[in-house]
Design a protein around this motif. Structure first.
Motif, PDB file in Angstrom:
ATOM      1  N   HIS A 162      68.379  87.533  82.279  1.00 38.89           N
ATOM      2  CA  HIS A 162      67.098  86.878  81.999  1.00 38.89           C
ATOM      3  C   HIS A 162      66.211  87.778  81.119  1.00 38.89           C
ATOM      4  O   HIS A 162      65.122  88.197  81.511  1.00 38.89           O
ATOM      5  CB  HIS A 162      66.358  86.509  83.287  1.00 38.89           C
ATOM      6  N   GLN A 163      66.693  88.023  79.917  1.00 40.42           N
ATOM      7  CA  GLN A 163      65.989  88.859  78.958  1.00 40.42           C
ATOM      8  C   GLN A 163      65.490  88.039  77.769  1.00 40.42           C
ATOM      9  O   GLN A 163      65.964  86.937  77.512  1.00 40.42           O
ATOM     10  CB  GLN A 163      66.917  89.951  78.430  1.00 40.42           C
ATOM     11  N   HIS A 164      64.538  88.620  77.031  1.00 41.09           N
ATOM     12  CA  HIS A 164      64.142  88.061  75.741  1.00 41.09           C
ATOM     13  C   HIS A 164      65.272  88.370  74.760  1.00 41.09           C
ATOM     14  O   HIS A 164      65.397  89.496  74.275  1.00 41.09           O
ATOM     15  CB  HIS A 164      62.827  88.681  75.269  1.00 41.09           C
ATOM     16  N   LEU A 165      66.086  87.397  74.452  1.00 43.37           N
ATOM     17  CA  LEU A 165      67.313  87.657  73.701  1.00 43.37           C
ATOM     18  C   LEU A 165      67.065  88.092  72.263  1.00 43.37           C
ATOM     19  O   LEU A 165      67.884  88.799  71.680  1.00 43.37           O
ATOM     20  CB  LEU A 165      68.209  86.417  73.734  1.00 43.37           C
ATOM     21  N   SER A 166      65.950  87.697  71.689  1.00 42.41           N
ATOM     22  CA  SER A 166      65.656  88.105  70.319  1.00 42.41           C
ATOM     23  C   SER A 166      65.346  89.592  70.224  1.00 42.41           C
ATOM     24  O   SER A 166      65.297  90.143  69.117  1.00 42.41           O
ATOM     25  CB  SER A 166      64.493  87.288  69.758  1.00 42.41           C
ATOM     26  N   GLU A 167      65.164  90.260  71.364  1.00 37.95           N
ATOM     27  CA  GLU A 167      64.787  91.675  71.370  1.00 37.95           C
ATOM     28  C   GLU A 167      65.952  92.608  71.678  1.00 37.95           C
ATOM     29  O   GLU A 167      65.786  93.831  71.660  1.00 37.95           O
ATOM     30  CB  GLU A 167      63.665  91.900  72.393  1.00 37.95           C
ATOM     31  N   VAL A 168      67.130  92.078  71.974  1.00 37.55           N
ATOM     32  CA  VAL A 168      68.270  92.930  72.311  1.00 37.55           C
ATOM     33  C   VAL A 168      69.163  93.112  71.093  1.00 37.55           C
ATOM     34  O   VAL A 168      69.130  92.308  70.142  1.00 37.55           O
ATOM     35  CB  VAL A 168      69.075  92.345  73.489  1.00 37.55           C
ATOM     36  N   ASP A 169      69.985  94.176  71.100  1.00 42.64           N
ATOM     37  CA  ASP A 169      70.863  94.425  69.953  1.00 42.64           C
ATOM     38  C   ASP A 169      72.061  93.490  69.996  1.00 42.64           C
ATOM     39  O   ASP A 169      72.266  92.742  70.962  1.00 42.64           O
ATOM     40  CB  ASP A 169      71.284  95.892  69.889  1.00 42.64           C
ATOM     41  N   ASP A 170      72.881  93.534  68.950  1.00 42.18           N
ATOM     42  CA  ASP A 170      73.964  92.569  68.803  1.00 42.18           C
ATOM     43  C   ASP A 170      74.977  92.655  69.950  1.00 42.18           C
ATOM     44  O   ASP A 170      75.454  91.630  70.446  1.00 42.18           O
ATOM     45  CB  ASP A 170      74.679  92.776  67.469  1.00 42.18           C
ATOM     46  N   GLY A 171      75.310  93.875  70.376  1.00 44.46           N
ATOM     47  CA  GLY A 171      76.283  94.025  71.446  1.00 44.46           C
ATOM     48  C   GLY A 171      75.783  93.468  72.759  1.00 44.46           C
ATOM     49  O   GLY A 171      76.516  92.774  73.482  1.00 44.46           O
ATOM     50  N   GLU A 172      74.527  93.747  73.079  1.00 38.95           N
ATOM     51  CA  GLU A 172      73.962  93.238  74.326  1.00 38.95           C
ATOM     52  C   GLU A 172      73.783  91.730  74.266  1.00 38.95           C
ATOM     53  O   GLU A 172      73.985  91.029  75.264  1.00 38.95           O
ATOM     54  CB  GLU A 172      72.626  93.925  74.614  1.00 38.95           C
ATOM     55  N   LEU A 173      73.429  91.230  73.096  1.00 36.28           N
ATOM     56  CA  LEU A 173      73.282  89.784  72.935  1.00 36.28           C
ATOM     57  C   LEU A 173      74.614  89.076  73.196  1.00 36.28           C
ATOM     58  O   LEU A 173      74.656  88.053  73.882  1.00 36.28           O
ATOM     59  CB  LEU A 173      72.774  89.457  71.532  1.00 36.28           C
TER      60      LEU A 173
END
Length: 240
Positions: free
Chosen positions: A146-157
């Motif tokens: 439950h994260q703000h997905l636009s704020e995570v890097d490509d691997g975490e996304l």
């Protein structure tokens, strides 16, 4: 948090998007600062309102596959609260409805830690998610944490989107075809990863320039929504 939602016309097809209602938690409560909780008695009234108008609440997979959606309403429940199993599912079964519950794969059996100012709410365990699936409910993904997905890097996304799908497939025994963006937030990169990960559709909240099959706007339903407010929201959807 209260949302004001509007019907939106798909920019690529010119057709109105399907009517989708957005719920979170259904349980008795005394405090609800985020406006995500509906009392079970009110929820029953809302289901009766749909039934009296000849509308049938269905899971998103059925709604998206239907050729004629005029009498269908998508029922969605974000976060995977335990009260989905305790309060929502029995009510749906009584009315012959189904729904989609969007589960946070990395927080099953935990609590809603992302809402620190509200009451602590228990999330379904993996066994409870499987039970909901066994009763015919669709299991969708709400990401891993439950994260703000636009704020995570490509691997975490990729882990949030594709990784959560893999986990929920194993837990539910279903083909997990729907994704729901945490907080309703997305950008073009996030939407593309959802598409590329094999999801058939994605649920957002607000209409935007990104709206489409992988960013479907939904109509927020809260505890204040009785017959008059539900009628107004339905009419607004039909007239846009």
């Amino acid at each position: 948090m209260a949302w004001t939602l509007h019907e939106h016309v798909a920019p690529t097809t010119g057709r109105a998007f399907p009517y989708v209602l957005m719920y979170h938690s259904v349980t008795e409560y005394s405090s609800d600062p985020y406006q995500v909780t509906v009392d079970p008695a009110r929820f029953e009234q809302q289901l009766c309102w749909l039934e009296r108008r000849g509308l049938r609440g269905v899971a998103m997979r059925e709604l998206m596959a239907a050729g004629d959606r005029r009498r269908l309403v998508g029922l969605t429940f974000d976060d995977g609260y335990e009260d989905f199993l305790l309060s929502v599912l029995p009510a749906l079964v009584r009315h012959g409805f189904t729904a989609t519950v969007f589960v946070i794969s990395g927080r099953m059996g935990g609590t809603n830690r992302w809402d620190p100012d509200g009451p602590v709410k228990q999330l379904m365990t993996a066994d409870q998610v499987r039970l909901a699936a066994d009763f015919g409910m669709e299991i969708g993904s709400h990401g891993r944490l439950h994260q703000h997905l636009s704020e995570v890097d490509d691997g975490e996304l990729l882990d949030e989107v594709a990784g959560s799908r893999h986990v929920l497939r194993a837990v539910s025994g279903q083909e997990v075809s729907g994704f729901c963006y945490p907080y309703g937030r997305l950008d073009r990169r996030v939407r593309q990863v959802v598409r590329d990960s094999g999801y058939d559709y994605g649920c957002a909240i607000w209409p935007s320039a990104l709206s489409g099959r992988h960013a479907l706007p939904r109509t927020y339903v809260g505890d204040r929504d009785g017959n008059v407010r539900l009628t107004a929201k339905r009419l607004r959807h039909a007239m846009r």
